[in-house]
Design a protein around this motif. Structure first.
Motif, PDB file in Angstrom:
ATOM      1  N   ALA A  52      85.916 -53.032 -35.350  1.00  8.66           N
ATOM      2  CA  ALA A  52      85.671 -51.613 -35.582  1.00  8.66           C
ATOM      3  C   ALA A  52      86.486 -51.105 -36.776  1.00  8.66           C
ATOM      4  CB  ALA A  52      86.008 -50.810 -34.332  1.00  8.66           C
ATOM      5  N   VAL A  53      87.765 -51.489 -36.837  1.00 10.13           N
ATOM      6  CA  VAL A  53      88.617 -51.083 -37.960  1.00 10.13           C
ATOM      7  C   VAL A  53      88.084 -51.662 -39.264  1.00 10.13           C
ATOM      8  CG1 VAL A  53      90.903 -51.353 -39.002  1.00 10.13           C
ATOM      9  CG2 VAL A  53      90.700 -50.756 -36.582  1.00 10.13           C
ATOM     10  N   ASN A  54      87.825 -52.957 -39.252  1.00 12.52           N
ATOM     11  CA  ASN A  54      87.418 -53.634 -40.483  1.00 12.52           C
ATOM     12  C   ASN A  54      86.039 -53.195 -40.952  1.00 12.52           C
ATOM     13  OD1 ASN A  54      89.812 -55.129 -40.704  1.00 12.52           O
ATOM     14  ND2 ASN A  54      89.049 -56.697 -39.317  1.00 12.52           N
ATOM     15  N   ARG A  55      85.155 -52.909 -40.018  1.00 10.26           N
ATOM     16  CA  ARG A  55      83.824 -52.441 -40.414  1.00 10.26           C
ATOM     17  C   ARG A  55      83.930 -51.070 -41.078  1.00 10.26           C
ATOM     18  NH1 ARG A  55      79.352 -49.488 -38.395  1.00 10.26           N
ATOM     19  NH2 ARG A  55      77.374 -50.323 -39.193  1.00 10.26           N
ATOM     20  N   GLU A  56      84.810 -50.209 -40.572  1.00 12.46           N
ATOM     21  CA  GLU A  56      84.976 -48.885 -41.169  1.00 12.46           C
ATOM     22  C   GLU A  56      85.493 -49.007 -42.607  1.00 12.46           C
ATOM     23  OE1 GLU A  56      87.011 -44.560 -40.050  1.00 12.46           O
ATOM     24  OE2 GLU A  56      87.049 -46.214 -38.586  1.00 12.46           O
ATOM     25  N   ILE A  57      86.428 -49.933 -42.807  1.00 13.07           N
ATOM     26  CA  ILE A  57      86.953 -50.156 -44.164  1.00 13.07           C
ATOM     27  C   ILE A  57      85.871 -50.774 -45.051  1.00 13.07           C
ATOM     28  CG2 ILE A  57      88.666 -51.415 -45.535  1.00 13.07           C
ATOM     29  CD1 ILE A  57      90.548 -51.204 -43.096  1.00 13.07           C
ATOM     30  N   GLU A  58      85.093 -51.697 -44.490  1.00 12.81           N
ATOM     31  CA  GLU A  58      83.999 -52.313 -45.255  1.00 12.81           C
ATOM     32  C   GLU A  58      83.024 -51.250 -45.749  1.00 12.81           C
ATOM     33  OE1 GLU A  58      80.121 -55.256 -44.621  1.00 12.81           O
ATOM     34  OE2 GLU A  58      81.291 -54.560 -42.892  1.00 12.81           O
ATOM     35  N   ILE A  59      82.681 -50.300 -44.904  1.00 14.26           N
ATOM     36  CA  ILE A  59      81.741 -49.238 -45.295  1.00 14.26           C
ATOM     37  C   ILE A  59      82.333 -48.383 -46.407  1.00 14.26           C
ATOM     38  CG2 ILE A  59      80.596 -47.139 -44.490  1.00 14.26           C
ATOM     39  CD1 ILE A  59      80.316 -48.557 -41.734  1.00 14.26           C
TER      40      ILE A  59
ATOM     41  N   TRP B 280      80.383 -48.791 -54.345  1.00  9.47           N
ATOM     42  CA  TRP B 280      79.472 -49.621 -55.133  1.00  9.47           C
ATOM     43  C   TRP B 280      78.079 -48.964 -55.184  1.00  9.47           C
ATOM     44  CZ3 TRP B 280      80.881 -54.528 -51.863  1.00  9.47           C
ATOM     45  CH2 TRP B 280      82.141 -54.993 -52.260  1.00  9.47           C
ATOM     46  N   PRO B 281      77.686 -48.409 -56.312  1.00  2.00           N
ATOM     47  CA  PRO B 281      76.360 -47.774 -56.404  1.00  2.00           C
ATOM     48  C   PRO B 281      75.217 -48.691 -55.985  1.00  2.00           C
ATOM     49  CG  PRO B 281      77.698 -47.169 -58.300  1.00  2.00           C
ATOM     50  CD  PRO B 281      78.489 -48.200 -57.537  1.00  2.00           C
ATOM     51  N   SER B 282      75.347 -49.999 -56.229  1.00  2.00           N
ATOM     52  CA  SER B 282      74.255 -50.910 -55.876  1.00  2.00           C
ATOM     53  C   SER B 282      74.029 -50.976 -54.368  1.00  2.00           C
ATOM     54  CB  SER B 282      74.548 -52.313 -56.414  1.00  2.00           C
ATOM     55  OG  SER B 282      75.634 -52.922 -55.721  1.00  2.00           O
ATOM     56  N   HIS B 283      75.025 -50.598 -53.570  1.00  2.00           N
ATOM     57  CA  HIS B 283      74.900 -50.639 -52.110  1.00  2.00           C
ATOM     58  C   HIS B 283      74.390 -49.318 -51.528  1.00  2.00           C
ATOM     59  CE1 HIS B 283      76.964 -54.422 -50.516  1.00  2.00           C
ATOM     60  NE2 HIS B 283      76.890 -54.588 -51.817  1.00  2.00           N
ATOM     61  N   HIS B 284      74.308 -48.291 -52.342  1.00  2.00           N
ATOM     62  CA  HIS B 284      73.940 -46.978 -51.815  1.00  2.00           C
ATOM     63  C   HIS B 284      72.564 -46.945 -51.140  1.00  2.00           C
ATOM     64  CE1 HIS B 284      77.095 -44.772 -54.522  1.00  2.00           C
ATOM     65  NE2 HIS B 284      77.637 -45.570 -53.636  1.00  2.00           N
TER      66      HIS B 284
ATOM     67  N   ARG C 240      70.995 -49.298 -49.525  1.00  2.00           N
ATOM     68  CA  ARG C 240      71.100 -49.934 -48.211  1.00  2.00           C
ATOM     69  C   ARG C 240      71.917 -49.076 -47.243  1.00  2.00           C
ATOM     70  NH1 ARG C 240      73.150 -55.773 -49.789  1.00  2.00           N
ATOM     71  NH2 ARG C 240      73.542 -54.730 -51.758  1.00  2.00           N
ATOM     72  N   LEU C 241      72.966 -48.449 -47.753  1.00  2.00           N
ATOM     73  CA  LEU C 241      73.763 -47.580 -46.889  1.00  2.00           C
ATOM     74  C   LEU C 241      72.941 -46.402 -46.382  1.00  2.00           C
ATOM     75  CD1 LEU C 241      77.124 -47.573 -48.903  1.00  2.00           C
ATOM     76  CD2 LEU C 241      76.814 -48.438 -46.586  1.00  2.00           C
ATOM     77  N   ARG C 242      72.073 -45.862 -47.248  1.00  2.00           N
ATOM     78  CA  ARG C 242      71.199 -44.767 -46.812  1.00  2.00           C
ATOM     79  C   ARG C 242      70.223 -45.267 -45.738  1.00  2.00           C
ATOM     80  NH1 ARG C 242      70.943 -43.881 -52.520  1.00  2.00           N
ATOM     81  NH2 ARG C 242      72.295 -42.147 -53.120  1.00  2.00           N
ATOM     82  N   LYS C 243      69.690 -46.464 -45.950  1.00  2.00           N
ATOM     83  CA  LYS C 243      68.765 -47.047 -44.996  1.00  2.00           C
ATOM     84  C   LYS C 243      69.447 -47.270 -43.644  1.00  2.00           C
ATOM     85  CE  LYS C 243      65.375 -50.781 -44.581  1.00  2.00           C
ATOM     86  NZ  LYS C 243      64.817 -52.016 -45.235  1.00  2.00           N
TER      87      LYS C 243
END
Length: 400
Positions: A374-381, A387-391, A393-396
């Motif tokens: 949970a901690v590491n996933r929050e930091i990963e996000i 990173w604009p290239s991930h935006h 996928r993050l929206r999806k």
């Protein structure tokens, strides 16, 4: 003048005490770094787990193996069943299916420091577990051990006293006058696929003296030396993690100048929380002073992580509530709970993510793994949001 009832402790006796301590350390190291015990990653994933990690179906993996895009899996001669996939095998699948989470070339690698000037707050533990979590996800990670105590170096299987030469392998040569112009010389592959390490040992402490000697001549050069060095290796990685020393020294200041983002571990007890409050105040004042010498530094994010949290202690709960009230936008939502699982793994220079066998099926392990994830996933996000290239996928995923 009346004499003390206690005999004086002489320098000779202090030397003897130091010698006995060295003997104990040597015995511990002989046990943990015995010949033939080079650290290896024993993790193995069945096809179902591999499919989850890769983001494809089991059938897709079997089809890729059948048509030659992936190698045939190793099988148990007796049963004919797959023996399991290594992390390297999983990453090969990710390459074939195009699901590696790497940043785009146009995105800058994230340089993240886990920073607190107080020791014992879980800094090295957090660095090691975050690095391994990201590696399990398929990211390219570099860990820079900036602490002469070398806890992180030890966790990655290197004996700082034997396997690491401060004249060749640590950050120390880079800070010396006329030293290398790139950090590539210090990069070491680790037994974890996807993780490289710049190790440390006690000799790195001498870098503080090098700093002091050069500071008067060229403060800007010294303060941004580490930042410049990281820029020479940045394109090789997605995330670069720094484990700085638990003190306000020149190395710590260099880490603050080099980092793009900070995670500040803080156990919810009076002493540690008070120290963290002082750290934040001191950090603000220090960064303002450094800005006058070398220009201001902005951070992508600065987050406080409650570590060693024990929900059974009313004082912990009360202080955590106060932390949330004082830092409503600055706290990570997840907390790293106090866990014997982490302590037991660390005692054997290991991490929770490396454990295998029956121990991973206990409720204690599963709970601890859930806290860490949970901690590491929050930091990963947070990292992916830079990173604009991930935006897209993050929206999806509903995260942006």
């Amino acid at each position: 003048m009346e004499q003390s009832a206690l005999p004086a402790v002489t320098l000779t006796e202090l030397d003897q005490l130091s010698s006995r301590a060295a003997t104990v350390i040597a015995r511990l190291r002989d046990r943990l770094y015995a010949p033939g015990t080079e650290k290896r990653l024993e993790l193995s994933f069945n096809v179902r787990r591999a499919a989850e990690m890769v983001g494809r179906t089991e059938k897709a993996i079997r089809d890729a193996e059948a048509d030659g895009r992936l190698p045939e899996p190793e099988k148990d001669p007796a049963t004919g069943r797959r023996t399991g996939y290594s992390l390297s095998d999983v990453n090969r699948m990710r390459e074939v299916f195009g699901t590696l989470p790497h940043r785009a070339e146009s995105d800058r690698a994230m340089v993240l420091a886990v920073q607190n000037f107080k020791g014992g707050v879980g800094k090295s533990t957090m660095v090691c577990h975050l690095a391994q979590y990201l590696a399990l996800k398929g990211y390219r990670v570099c860990v820079i051990d900036c602490d002469s105590q070398a806890s992180t170096t030890s966790m990655f299987g290197l004996n700082p006293d034997v396997d690491v030469d401060e004249e060749e392998d640590t950050l120390y040569p880079f800070f010396r006058h006329g030293g290398p112009q790139s950090l590539t010389y210090a990069l070491r592959a680790t037994y974890w696929p996807g993780i490289a390490l710049i190790p440390a040992n006690l000799g790195l402490y001498d870098a503080e003296y090098e700093f002091a000697a050069r500071m008067a001549r060229d403060s800007t050069f010294i303060l941004d030396r580490l930042r410049a060095g990281i820029d020479t290796i940045r394109d090789r990685f997605d995330v670069i993690l720094m484990d700085p020393p638990p003190a306000l020294g020149m190395l710590s200041l260099s880490v603050l100048r080099a980092a793009d983002a900070l995670v500040i571990p803080a156990p919810p007890n009076n002493i540690d929380f008070g120290s963290t409050a002082h750290f934040l105040k001191m950090m603000g004042a220090t960064l303002n002073e450094l800005a006058r010498a070398g220009g201001p530094r902005d951070y992508a994010f600065v987050k406080i992580l409650a570590t060693k949290m024990n929900d059974g202690k009313s004082a912990h709960v009360a202080i955590k509530r106060m932390m949330d009230a004082v830092f409503p936008m600055d706290m990570l939502q997840a907390t790293l709970k106090d866990s014997a699982e982490i302590d037991n793994a660390t005692a054997n220079l290991s991490t929770v993510y490396e454990l295998t066998g029956a121990s991973t099926r206990t409720d204690t392990h599963k709970r601890c793994r859930a806290y860490l994830d949970a901690v590491n996933r929050e930091i990963e996000i947070l990292i992916r949001k830079t990173w604009p290239s991930h935006h897209p996928r993050l929206r999806k995923e509903g995260l942006l």
